[in-house]
Design a protein around this motif. Structure first.
Motif, PDB file in Angstrom:
ATOM      1  N   THR A 298       0.850  -1.184   0.000  1.00  0.00           N
ATOM      2  CA  THR A 298       0.000   0.000   0.000  1.00  0.00           C
ATOM      3  C   THR A 298       0.884   1.232   0.000  1.00  0.00           C
ATOM      4  OG1 THR A 298      -1.760  -1.149   1.193  1.00  0.00           O
ATOM      5  CG2 THR A 298      -1.802   1.265   1.221  1.00  0.00           C
ATOM      6  N   VAL A 299       0.576   2.188  -0.891  1.00  0.00           N
ATOM      7  CA  VAL A 299       1.400   3.383  -1.068  1.00  0.00           C
ATOM      8  C   VAL A 299       0.520   4.607  -0.914  1.00  0.00           C
ATOM      9  CG1 VAL A 299       2.902   4.642  -2.644  1.00  0.00           C
ATOM     10  CG2 VAL A 299       2.910   2.144  -2.657  1.00  0.00           C
ATOM     11  N   ALA A 300       1.002   5.635  -0.219  1.00  0.00           N
ATOM     12  CA  ALA A 300       0.266   6.889  -0.106  1.00  0.00           C
ATOM     13  C   ALA A 300       0.376   7.670  -1.406  1.00  0.00           C
ATOM     14  CB  ALA A 300       0.823   7.721   1.041  1.00  0.00           C
ATOM     15  N   ALA A 301      -0.691   8.350  -1.752  1.00  0.00           N
ATOM     16  CA  ALA A 301      -0.710   9.097  -3.007  1.00  0.00           C
ATOM     17  C   ALA A 301       0.395  10.138  -3.057  1.00  0.00           C
ATOM     18  CB  ALA A 301      -2.079   9.764  -3.198  1.00  0.00           C
ATOM     19  N   GLN A 302       0.724  10.777  -1.919  1.00  0.00           N
ATOM     20  CA  GLN A 302       1.753  11.807  -1.938  1.00  0.00           C
ATOM     21  C   GLN A 302       3.138  11.247  -2.226  1.00  0.00           C
ATOM     22  OE1 GLN A 302      -0.227  11.116   0.667  1.00  0.00           O
ATOM     23  NE2 GLN A 302       0.843  11.207   2.644  1.00  0.00           N
ATOM     24  N   GLU A 303       3.297   9.910  -2.052  1.00  0.00           N
ATOM     25  CA  GLU A 303       4.590   9.295  -2.347  1.00  0.00           C
ATOM     26  C   GLU A 303       4.899   9.274  -3.835  1.00  0.00           C
ATOM     27  OE1 GLU A 303       7.098   8.092  -0.198  1.00  0.00           O
ATOM     28  OE2 GLU A 303       5.891   9.396   1.062  1.00  0.00           O
ATOM     29  N   VAL A 304       3.863   9.464  -4.671  1.00  0.00           N
ATOM     30  CA  VAL A 304       4.094   9.506  -6.126  1.00  0.00           C
ATOM     31  C   VAL A 304       3.595  10.842  -6.665  1.00  0.00           C
ATOM     32  CG1 VAL A 304       4.170   7.052  -6.616  1.00  0.00           C
ATOM     33  CG2 VAL A 304       1.957   8.181  -6.388  1.00  0.00           C
ATOM     34  N   ALA A 305       3.758  11.881  -5.871  1.00  0.00           N
ATOM     35  CA  ALA A 305       3.273  13.200  -6.272  1.00  0.00           C
ATOM     36  C   ALA A 305       4.145  13.812  -7.361  1.00  0.00           C
ATOM     37  CB  ALA A 305       3.221  14.131  -5.065  1.00  0.00           C
ATOM     38  N   ALA A 306       5.374  13.322  -7.507  1.00  0.00           N
ATOM     39  CA  ALA A 306       6.272  13.850  -8.530  1.00  0.00           C
ATOM     40  C   ALA A 306       6.801  12.684  -9.364  1.00  0.00           C
ATOM     41  CB  ALA A 306       7.433  14.609  -7.883  1.00  0.00           C
ATOM     42  N   PRO A 307       7.083  12.914 -10.648  1.00  0.00           N
ATOM     43  CA  PRO A 307       7.618  11.833 -11.493  1.00  0.00           C
ATOM     44  C   PRO A 307       8.904  11.230 -10.945  1.00  0.00           C
ATOM     45  CG  PRO A 307       6.892  13.694 -12.836  1.00  0.00           C
ATOM     46  CD  PRO A 307       6.832  14.152 -11.417  1.00  0.00           C
ATOM     47  N   GLU A 308       9.766  12.076 -10.350  1.00  0.00           N
ATOM     48  CA  GLU A 308      11.033  11.547  -9.826  1.00  0.00           C
ATOM     49  C   GLU A 308      10.779  10.567  -8.682  1.00  0.00           C
ATOM     50  OE1 GLU A 308      10.216  14.692 -10.085  1.00  0.00           O
ATOM     51  OE2 GLU A 308      11.437  15.414 -11.776  1.00  0.00           O
ATOM     52  N   ARG A 309       9.834  10.911  -7.800  1.00  0.00           N
ATOM     53  CA  ARG A 309       9.534  10.025  -6.672  1.00  0.00           C
ATOM     54  C   ARG A 309       8.877   8.739  -7.163  1.00  0.00           C
ATOM     55  NH1 ARG A 309      10.953   7.264  -2.772  1.00  0.00           N
ATOM     56  NH2 ARG A 309       9.444   6.908  -1.083  1.00  0.00           N
ATOM     57  N   ALA A 310       8.024   8.850  -8.215  1.00  0.00           N
ATOM     58  CA  ALA A 310       7.405   7.654  -8.776  1.00  0.00           C
ATOM     59  C   ALA A 310       8.454   6.727  -9.357  1.00  0.00           C
ATOM     60  CB  ALA A 310       6.386   8.051  -9.854  1.00  0.00           C
ATOM     61  N   ALA A 311       9.475   7.301 -10.003  1.00  0.00           N
ATOM     62  CA  ALA A 311      10.541   6.477 -10.573  1.00  0.00           C
ATOM     63  C   ALA A 311      11.334   5.790  -9.467  1.00  0.00           C
ATOM     64  CB  ALA A 311      11.458   7.336 -11.443  1.00  0.00           C
ATOM     65  N   GLU A 312      11.593   6.512  -8.373  1.00  0.00           N
ATOM     66  CA  GLU A 312      12.324   5.903  -7.249  1.00  0.00           C
ATOM     67  C   GLU A 312      11.518   4.756  -6.640  1.00  0.00           C
ATOM     68  OE1 GLU A 312      13.103   9.022  -4.526  1.00  0.00           O
ATOM     69  OE2 GLU A 312      14.434  10.131  -5.891  1.00  0.00           O
ATOM     70  N   LEU A 313      10.218   4.981  -6.471  1.00  0.00           N
ATOM     71  CA  LEU A 313       9.374   3.945  -5.887  1.00  0.00           C
ATOM     72  C   LEU A 313       9.282   2.737  -6.808  1.00  0.00           C
ATOM     73  CD1 LEU A 313       7.604   3.113  -3.545  1.00  0.00           C
ATOM     74  CD2 LEU A 313       5.683   4.292  -4.626  1.00  0.00           C
ATOM     75  N   ALA A 314       9.215   2.978  -8.117  1.00  0.00           N
ATOM     76  CA  ALA A 314       9.188   1.873  -9.071  1.00  0.00           C
ATOM     77  C   ALA A 314      10.458   1.055  -8.984  1.00  0.00           C
ATOM     78  CB  ALA A 314       8.981   2.410 -10.499  1.00  0.00           C
ATOM     79  N   ALA A 315      11.593   1.731  -8.798  1.00  0.00           N
ATOM     80  CA  ALA A 315      12.861   1.012  -8.667  1.00  0.00           C
ATOM     81  C   ALA A 315      12.863   0.156  -7.406  1.00  0.00           C
ATOM     82  CB  ALA A 315      14.013   2.017  -8.629  1.00  0.00           C
ATOM     83  N   LEU A 316      12.320   0.678  -6.302  1.00  0.00           N
ATOM     84  CA  LEU A 316      12.238  -0.099  -5.082  1.00  0.00           C
ATOM     85  C   LEU A 316      11.320  -1.313  -5.251  1.00  0.00           C
ATOM     86  CD1 LEU A 316      11.991   2.669  -2.340  1.00  0.00           C
ATOM     87  CD2 LEU A 316      13.878   1.049  -2.650  1.00  0.00           C
ATOM     88  N   LEU A 317      10.182  -1.102  -5.912  1.00  0.00           N
ATOM     89  CA  LEU A 317       9.226  -2.188  -6.063  1.00  0.00           C
ATOM     90  C   LEU A 317       9.743  -3.297  -6.956  1.00  0.00           C
ATOM     91  CD1 LEU A 317       5.949  -0.089  -6.494  1.00  0.00           C
ATOM     92  CD2 LEU A 317       6.602  -1.436  -4.501  1.00  0.00           C
ATOM     93  N   LEU A 318      10.525  -2.946  -7.944  1.00  0.00           N
ATOM     94  CA  LEU A 318      10.957  -3.947  -8.932  1.00  0.00           C
ATOM     95  C   LEU A 318      12.422  -4.338  -8.774  1.00  0.00           C
ATOM     96  CD1 LEU A 318       9.247  -2.517 -12.146  1.00  0.00           C
ATOM     97  CD2 LEU A 318       8.364  -4.197 -10.510  1.00  0.00           C
ATOM     98  N   GLY A 319      13.143  -3.616  -7.932  1.00  0.00           N
ATOM     99  CA  GLY A 319      14.568  -3.890  -7.852  1.00  0.00           C
ATOM    100  C   GLY A 319      14.926  -5.079  -7.007  1.00  0.00           C
ATOM    101  N   GLY A 320      13.941  -5.584  -6.256  1.00  0.00           N
ATOM    102  CA  GLY A 320      14.215  -6.758  -5.442  1.00  0.00           C
ATOM    103  C   GLY A 320      14.992  -6.440  -4.191  1.00  0.00           C
TER     104      GLY A 320
END
Length: 324
Positions: A298-320
């Protein structure tokens, strides 16, 4: 030599004056006489005649006077019939026309000169969806309006047999919205009516509105919604890293900012990511997101409020790596 129509008009005017109809005689003198069409062949007893169709264009005062008095109009027509009648000719019809000011002729002689207006261009599909969404907003269906704003519209003309051109519309919704409409027939009908209302024009009619699932372009981000929507932003960031993302549910308020659940497939594994409007609190040492199960996050909406933060979160989710 006097032209034939000029001679005929003069003869009719003289005949009317001789009958004591000076006003009608003056009216004919000031009118414009023309042949209205090719002559007709009539058989009258043992003889065959050529029947002429004529038109008489007059100014507005004369036109009003004659059309208001059937007897006076009949007297003019009878005078023309008498002047035309010979062993070989008859009057088929005399049509009274209103002479157009400035043109000096009747509409029958100038209508071909009138340019047809250019057909207005079909509105952009986004404009049609925007109008349909605004209509749903005005009717109190905010969730349906949000679905349309996330959708894409395709429109194509349907081959027909004349009359008003027909257009077929296909509204491509994201999978979660399409699945929700399968369970909500009333809202689906409202969406279709709104699109039909927004897409109908004077030059075209909407033949049908169909609801379909959005297509995922190869190598591109899916049309999951406006760039500002957190779910769309995170989905694009995940896909940029090679994941397959499908929205599987949305919140009831239709805002798109919270309650969006995504199914993410990456490296052969399935991950469920839910974005909520408010931060779920701190668990496992991370602000703004928590793991509910091994691979459900579960992710808070503000955690992906900016494209840069969304990219960081995507890396965490998929980076293992460690999510803690």
């Amino acid at each position: 030599m006097i032209p034939a129509l000029t001679a005929l008009k003069a003869a009719v005017a003289a005949l009317l004056e001789a009958r004591g109809e000076r006003g009608l005689s003056a009216l004919v003198v000031g009118a414009e006489l023309a042949v209205a069409g090719p002559p007709q062949r009539w058989t009258m007893g043992s003889r065959e005649v050529s029947a002429s169709r004529l038109s008489l264009a007059v100014d507005a005062p004369a036109f009003a006077a004659l059309t208001a008095d059937a007897a006076r109009l009949a007297a003019v027509k009878e005078a023309f019939a008498s002047a035309v009648r010979t062993p070989e000719t008859e009057l088929a019809d005399l049509t009274l026309l209103l002479r157009l000011p400035g043109a000096g002729r009747g509409w029958n002689q100038v209508y071909r000169e009138a340019a047809l207006p250019a057909a207005p261009e079909r509105p952009h599909p986004d404009a049609v969806l925007g109008g349909a969404a605004a209509l749903l907003d005005a009717s109190g269906d905010a969730r349906g309006a949000a679905m349309l704003r996330r959708a894409r519209l395709e429109a194509a003309q349907v081959p027909g047999s004349g009359g008003v051109p027909l257009v077929r519309c296909v509204v491509r919704l994201d999978p979660a919205d399409r699945a929700a409409l399968d369970r909500d027939g009333e809202r689906a009908e409202r969406l279709q009516r709104a699109v039909r209302s927004a897409g109908t024009r004077a030059a075209e009619a909407v033949a049908s509105v169909e609801l379909a699932t959005a297509l995922r372009p190869l190598g591109g981000a899916p049309p999951l919604g406006p760039a500002e929507a957190p779910g769309a932003r995170l989905a694009r960031a995940l896909e940029a890293r090679g994941a397959v993302v499908v929205p599987i549910s949305r919140d009831e308020d239709g805002s798109g900012g919270g309650g969006v659940e995504l199914a993410v497939v990456a490296s052969g594994e399935l991950l469920r990511v839910r974005i909520v409007a408010a931060a779920p609190g701190r668990e496992r040492g991370c602000d703004g997101w928590k793991t509910e199960n091994i691979r459900a996050i579960t992710v808070a909406a503000q955690e992906v409020a900016a494209p840069e933060r969304a990219a960081e979160l995507a890396a965490l989710l998929l980076g293992g790596g460690d999510l803690a």
